[in-house]
Design a protein around this motif. Sequence first.
Motif, PDB file in Angstrom:
ATOM      1  N   LYS A  22       0.772  -1.133   0.081  1.00  0.00           N
ATOM      2  CA  LYS A  22      -0.189  -0.099  -0.013  1.00  0.00           C
ATOM      3  C   LYS A  22       0.834   1.301   0.067  1.00  0.00           C
ATOM      4  CE  LYS A  22      -3.942  -2.269   2.215  1.00  0.00           C
ATOM      5  NZ  LYS A  22      -4.904  -2.130   3.486  1.00  0.00           N
ATOM      6  N   TYR A  62     -12.328  -2.776  -3.849  1.00  0.00           N
ATOM      7  CA  TYR A  62     -12.882  -2.613  -2.366  1.00  0.00           C
ATOM      8  C   TYR A  62     -14.403  -2.917  -2.328  1.00  0.00           C
ATOM      9  CZ  TYR A  62      -8.415  -1.970  -0.211  1.00  0.00           C
ATOM     10  OH  TYR A  62      -7.147  -1.911   0.228  1.00  0.00           O
ATOM     11  N   HIS A  65     -16.651  -3.485   0.516  1.00  0.00           N
ATOM     12  CA  HIS A  65     -16.690  -2.653   1.923  1.00  0.00           C
ATOM     13  C   HIS A  65     -17.339  -1.298   1.323  1.00  0.00           C
ATOM     14  CE1 HIS A  65     -13.886  -4.817   3.800  1.00  0.00           C
ATOM     15  NE2 HIS A  65     -13.043  -5.027   2.932  1.00  0.00           N
ATOM     16  N   PHE A  70     -15.697   3.092   6.619  1.00  0.00           N
ATOM     17  CA  PHE A  70     -14.016   3.476   6.451  1.00  0.00           C
ATOM     18  C   PHE A  70     -14.004   3.233   4.814  1.00  0.00           C
ATOM     19  CE2 PHE A  70     -14.414  -0.919   7.425  1.00  0.00           C
ATOM     20  CZ  PHE A  70     -13.820  -1.644   6.370  1.00  0.00           C
ATOM     21  N   LEU A  74     -10.410   4.535   2.818  1.00  0.00           N
ATOM     22  CA  LEU A  74      -9.631   3.854   2.340  1.00  0.00           C
ATOM     23  C   LEU A  74      -9.244   4.010   0.960  1.00  0.00           C
ATOM     24  CD1 LEU A  74      -8.349   1.003   2.771  1.00  0.00           C
ATOM     25  CD2 LEU A  74     -10.594  -0.129   2.187  1.00  0.00           C
ATOM     26  N   ARG A  98      -1.622 -14.308   3.811  1.00  0.00           N
ATOM     27  CA  ARG A  98      -2.428 -13.619   4.881  1.00  0.00           C
ATOM     28  C   ARG A  98      -1.803 -13.955   6.478  1.00  0.00           C
ATOM     29  NH1 ARG A  98      -6.918 -11.058   3.654  1.00  0.00           N
ATOM     30  NH2 ARG A  98      -8.170 -11.291   5.427  1.00  0.00           N
ATOM     31  N   THR A 104      -5.265  -7.339  10.712  1.00  0.00           N
ATOM     32  CA  THR A 104      -5.538  -5.955  10.060  1.00  0.00           C
ATOM     33  C   THR A 104      -4.780  -4.764  10.675  1.00  0.00           C
ATOM     34  OG1 THR A 104      -7.515  -6.801   9.244  1.00  0.00           O
ATOM     35  CG2 THR A 104      -7.120  -4.527   9.276  1.00  0.00           C
ATOM     36  N   ARG A 115       2.862  -6.800   9.264  1.00  0.00           N
ATOM     37  CA  ARG A 115       2.254  -5.649  10.082  1.00  0.00           C
ATOM     38  C   ARG A 115       2.735  -5.668  11.421  1.00  0.00           C
ATOM     39  NH1 ARG A 115      -3.408  -7.249   7.308  1.00  0.00           N
ATOM     40  NH2 ARG A 115      -3.380  -6.094   5.654  1.00  0.00           N
ATOM     41  N   GLU A 124      -6.661   6.217  14.361  1.00  0.00           N
ATOM     42  CA  GLU A 124      -7.933   6.063  13.434  1.00  0.00           C
ATOM     43  C   GLU A 124      -7.470   5.304  12.182  1.00  0.00           C
ATOM     44  OE1 GLU A 124     -11.223   6.870  15.079  1.00  0.00           O
ATOM     45  OE2 GLU A 124      -9.847   6.396  16.376  1.00  0.00           O
ATOM     46  N   GLN A 127      -6.368   2.144   7.781  1.00  0.00           N
ATOM     47  CA  GLN A 127      -6.195   1.545   6.416  1.00  0.00           C
ATOM     48  C   GLN A 127      -4.705   1.479   6.123  1.00  0.00           C
ATOM     49  OE1 GLN A 127      -7.951   4.273   7.439  1.00  0.00           O
ATOM     50  NE2 GLN A 127      -7.496   6.271   6.354  1.00  0.00           N
ATOM     51  N   ASN A 129      -2.074   0.025   6.684  1.00  0.00           N
ATOM     52  CA  ASN A 129      -1.321  -1.424   7.407  1.00  0.00           C
ATOM     53  C   ASN A 129      -0.602  -1.841   6.332  1.00  0.00           C
ATOM     54  OD1 ASN A 129      -3.337  -2.097   5.615  1.00  0.00           O
ATOM     55  ND2 ASN A 129      -4.579  -3.390   7.209  1.00  0.00           N
ATOM     56  N   VAL A 131      -0.014  -3.741   3.594  1.00  0.00           N
ATOM     57  CA  VAL A 131      -0.093  -4.662   2.633  1.00  0.00           C
ATOM     58  C   VAL A 131      -1.604  -5.095   2.358  1.00  0.00           C
ATOM     59  CG1 VAL A 131       2.092  -5.681   2.519  1.00  0.00           C
ATOM     60  CG2 VAL A 131       0.440  -6.479   4.345  1.00  0.00           C
ATOM     61  N   HIS A 132      -1.846  -5.766   1.589  1.00  0.00           N
ATOM     62  CA  HIS A 132      -3.091  -6.198   1.250  1.00  0.00           C
ATOM     63  C   HIS A 132      -2.834  -7.538   0.404  1.00  0.00           C
ATOM     64  CE1 HIS A 132      -6.987  -7.430  -0.551  1.00  0.00           C
ATOM     65  NE2 HIS A 132      -6.343  -7.654  -1.662  1.00  0.00           N
ATOM     66  N   GLY A 133      -3.767  -8.683   0.883  1.00  0.00           N
ATOM     67  CA  GLY A 133      -3.423  -9.851   0.331  1.00  0.00           C
ATOM     68  C   GLY A 133      -5.090 -10.485  -0.097  1.00  0.00           C
TER      69      GLY A 133
HETATM   70  N1  LIG Z   1     -12.237   0.129  10.848  1.00  0.00           N
HETATM   71  C1  LIG Z   1     -11.244   0.362   9.794  1.00  0.00           C
HETATM   72  N2  LIG Z   1     -10.866   1.641   9.853  1.00  0.00           N
HETATM   73  C2  LIG Z   1     -10.255   2.120   8.614  1.00  0.00           C
HETATM   74  N3  LIG Z   1      -9.905   1.217   7.808  1.00  0.00           N
HETATM   75  C3  LIG Z   1     -10.094  -0.046   7.836  1.00  0.00           C
HETATM   76  C4  LIG Z   1     -11.113  -0.481   8.998  1.00  0.00           C
HETATM   77  N4  LIG Z   1     -11.062  -2.050   8.682  1.00  0.00           N
HETATM   78  C5  LIG Z   1     -10.391  -2.104   7.635  1.00  0.00           C
HETATM   79  N5  LIG Z   1      -9.895  -1.080   7.066  1.00  0.00           N
HETATM   80  C6  LIG Z   1      -9.136  -1.000   6.028  1.00  0.00           C
HETATM   81  O1  LIG Z   1      -9.814  -1.772   4.928  1.00  0.00           O
HETATM   82  C7  LIG Z   1      -8.981  -2.995   4.490  1.00  0.00           C
HETATM   83  C8  LIG Z   1      -9.901  -3.999   4.076  1.00  0.00           C
HETATM   84  O2  LIG Z   1     -10.416  -4.559   5.289  1.00  0.00           O
HETATM   85  P1  LIG Z   1     -10.334  -6.145   5.655  1.00  0.00           P
HETATM   86  O3  LIG Z   1     -11.333  -6.181   6.635  1.00  0.00           O
HETATM   87  O4  LIG Z   1     -10.562  -6.790   4.303  1.00  0.00           O
HETATM   88  O5  LIG Z   1      -8.982  -6.325   5.945  1.00  0.00           O
HETATM   89  P2  LIG Z   1      -7.906  -7.234   5.981  1.00  0.00           P
HETATM   90  O6  LIG Z   1      -8.394  -8.643   5.163  1.00  0.00           O
HETATM   91  O7  LIG Z   1      -6.905  -7.538   7.008  1.00  0.00           O
HETATM   92  O8  LIG Z   1      -7.074  -6.366   4.937  1.00  0.00           O
HETATM   93  P3  LIG Z   1      -6.733  -6.747   3.529  1.00  0.00           P
HETATM   94  O9  LIG Z   1      -7.981  -7.364   2.784  1.00  0.00           O
HETATM   95  O10 LIG Z   1      -6.320  -5.327   2.922  1.00  0.00           O
HETATM   96  O11 LIG Z   1      -5.731  -7.569   3.551  1.00  0.00           O
HETATM   97  C9  LIG Z   1      -7.862  -3.076   5.566  1.00  0.00           C
HETATM   98  O12 LIG Z   1      -6.575  -3.765   5.190  1.00  0.00           O
HETATM   99  C10 LIG Z   1      -7.768  -1.741   6.250  1.00  0.00           C
HETATM  100  O13 LIG Z   1      -6.667  -1.109   5.368  1.00  0.00           O
END
Ligand SMILES: Nc1ncnc2c1ncn2[C@@H]1O[C@H](COP(=O)(O)OP(=O)(O)OP(=O)(O)O)[C@@H](O)[C@H]1O
Length: 149
Positions: A22, A62, A65, A70, A74, A98, A104, A115, A124, A127, A129, A131-133
């Motif tokens: 990211k 996304y 979501h 968020f 995001l 993962r 997360t 992470r 707060e 977002q 964090n 990496v994404h997988g």
């Molecule tokens: N409460 C939140 N506030 C802000 N950003 C959030 C929140 N929850 C999730 N995110 C963001 O949305 C992304 C996707 O959420 P998800 O729940 O799919 O998390 P994840 O599976 O750990 O992450 P990813 O899919 O990115 O690997 C997260 O990686 C994070 O960047």
Amino acid sequence: MSPSSKETPVTHNHEETLVLVKPDGVERGLTGQILARIEAKGYVITELRMLTPTREMLVKHYEEHEGKPFFEPLVEFMGSGPVVAARVTGNRVIEGFRSLAGATEPTTAAPGTIRGDLGRDWGEQVQKNLVHGSDSTLSAERELGIWFG
Ligand SMILES: Nc1ncnc2c1ncn2[C@@H]1O[C@H](COP(=O)(O)OP(=O)(O)OP(=O)(O)O)[C@@H](O)[C@H]1O
């Protein structure tokens, strides 16, 4: 000994996943370290690109979501700078990456994970964090289509 039906077969579950470094990871100069951890675990990077994603790509990426509080922060954050996208292959790589990425939130992600070791507590801004997988074979196929066409 010849194989019998009672023996557990050795299965090879070759998969592909989409990994994103990211904008926070790229900006902090952590791309090399993150990709090195992926390779050290035995996964193979078969495609790699750096780009600043369009809003259209991010809304698709996304879509699950959309409507969550968020979602906008995001999408805005993910489009704020260059992202490194990698097509990564290997046995059970979806689950494996993962687990390598960690939980997360960097604050609670276990030490030893990307992470947990490299992520910061941005308050707060969960977002940010690193990496994404992809989280399933279906998501991986869908997401690889978005990022690699
Ligand atoms: N409460 C939140 N506030 C802000 N950003 C959030 C929140 N929850 C999730 N995110 C963001 O949305 C992304 C996707 O959420 P998800 O729940 O799919 O998390 P994840 O599976 O750990 O992450 P990813 O899919 O990115 O690997 C997260 O990686 C994070 O960047």
